[in-house]
Design a protein around this motif. Sequence first.
Motif, mmCIF file in Angstrom:
data_model
loop_
_atom_site.group_PDB
_atom_site.id
_atom_site.type_symbol
_atom_site.label_atom_id
_atom_site.label_comp_id
_atom_site.label_asym_id
_atom_site.label_seq_id
_atom_site.Cartn_x
_atom_site.Cartn_y
_atom_site.Cartn_z
ATOM 1 N N ARG A 56 -16.489 -9.216 25.207
ATOM 2 C CA ARG A 56 -16.524 -8.325 24.056
ATOM 3 C C ARG A 56 -16.947 -9.077 22.796
ATOM 4 O O ARG A 56 -16.819 -10.301 22.703
ATOM 5 C CB ARG A 56 -15.142 -7.701 23.817
ATOM 6 N N HIS A 57 -17.430 -8.310 21.819
ATOM 7 C CA HIS A 57 -17.592 -8.854 20.488
ATOM 8 C C HIS A 57 -16.217 -9.197 19.920
ATOM 9 O O HIS A 57 -15.176 -8.774 20.441
ATOM 10 C CB HIS A 57 -18.271 -7.828 19.568
ATOM 11 N N LYS A 58 -16.214 -9.936 18.826
ATOM 12 C CA LYS A 58 -14.969 -10.253 18.127
ATOM 13 C C LYS A 58 -14.210 -8.965 17.819
ATOM 14 O O LYS A 58 -14.795 -7.939 17.486
ATOM 15 C CB LYS A 58 -15.292 -10.997 16.821
ATOM 16 N N SER A 59 -12.874 -9.029 17.949
ATOM 17 C CA SER A 59 -12.051 -7.845 17.683
ATOM 18 C C SER A 59 -12.246 -7.345 16.262
ATOM 19 O O SER A 59 -12.603 -8.108 15.345
ATOM 20 C CB SER A 59 -10.570 -8.168 17.899
ATOM 21 N N GLU A 60 -11.986 -6.054 16.083
ATOM 22 C CA GLU A 60 -12.032 -5.473 14.745
ATOM 23 C C GLU A 60 -10.929 -6.100 13.885
ATOM 24 O O GLU A 60 -9.917 -6.570 14.403
ATOM 25 C CB GLU A 60 -11.836 -3.959 14.830
ATOM 26 N N PRO A 61 -11.112 -6.113 12.549
ATOM 27 C CA PRO A 61 -10.095 -6.706 11.667
ATOM 28 C C PRO A 61 -8.741 -6.003 11.804
ATOM 29 O O PRO A 61 -8.666 -4.825 12.190
ATOM 30 C CB PRO A 61 -10.676 -6.495 10.265
ATOM 31 N N GLY A 63 -6.090 -4.844 15.208
ATOM 32 C CA GLY A 63 -7.244 -3.961 15.237
ATOM 33 C C GLY A 63 -7.740 -3.690 16.646
ATOM 34 O O GLY A 63 -7.342 -4.363 17.607
ATOM 35 N N GLY A 111 -13.175 -5.359 20.328
ATOM 36 C CA GLY A 111 -14.590 -5.259 20.012
ATOM 37 C C GLY A 111 -15.364 -4.573 21.130
ATOM 38 O O GLY A 111 -14.893 -4.476 22.266
#
Length: 248
Positions: A180-185, A201, A204
């Motif tokens: 996954r992309h980096k997690s949401e803030p 959050g 991602g």
Amino acid sequence: MKILVCNDDGYLATGINVLTDALSAIADVIVVAPDRNRSAASNSLTLNDPLRVSKVAENRYRVNGTPSDCVHLALTGFLDEEPDLVVSGINHGANLGDDVIYSGTVAAAMEGRFLGLPTIAVSLVGQKLQHFDTAARVATELVQRLAQHSLPSDFILNVNVPDRPYEDLTGMVEARLGFRHKSEPVVRSKDPHGRTIFWIGPAGAGQDAGPGTDFHVLTEGGVAVTPLTVDLTRHKALPQLAEWLQRD
């Protein structure tokens, strides 16, 4: 066949009850599951507090612990007979890519593997989940396949099923974990007393999600079946590390 069923959404969750009903048609099933939602508990064990088991129905028990606690307890003394297989799920949501590091559903399956049994973790992937019967049917077919064609006991199958009618599935496909992309803030908020609080959050979106990954299989309408290992060693890096350690 005797099957131990666990999950991380708690013993009252729709997923585990649909799964239990489906598997009971082909095997003797016993449920040992958390007494509440323990999602993202990963492989944690409760070591400083006692575990309490409550019988809620015939062959169905709840435990005041994590998914790993439930499987560990069941297989190291609570059950009179050891089962042949551990099935964890049906999880309410995806366990794709790096989700497996945090997943209590996958952790329950891993605990079964640690204790010598073949295991399956099953998750239903979607937003407004409806087709638990689809995931239960897939799980049942995999269990029947294992009964006919066994796999080594160190196999952990991580299975992600799209939330659609069974007839709309495009098949079961072997897949590797994507990333996954980096997690949401984190989400910053205030409690009723005006103190700052934070919520973790959302995960991602898929980054490494191309052909061959579990993410891609789901986008194509298929069931992603991923063999997992508990050996986290980066074996290919050992020679490089050995050289690095010997440098002056």
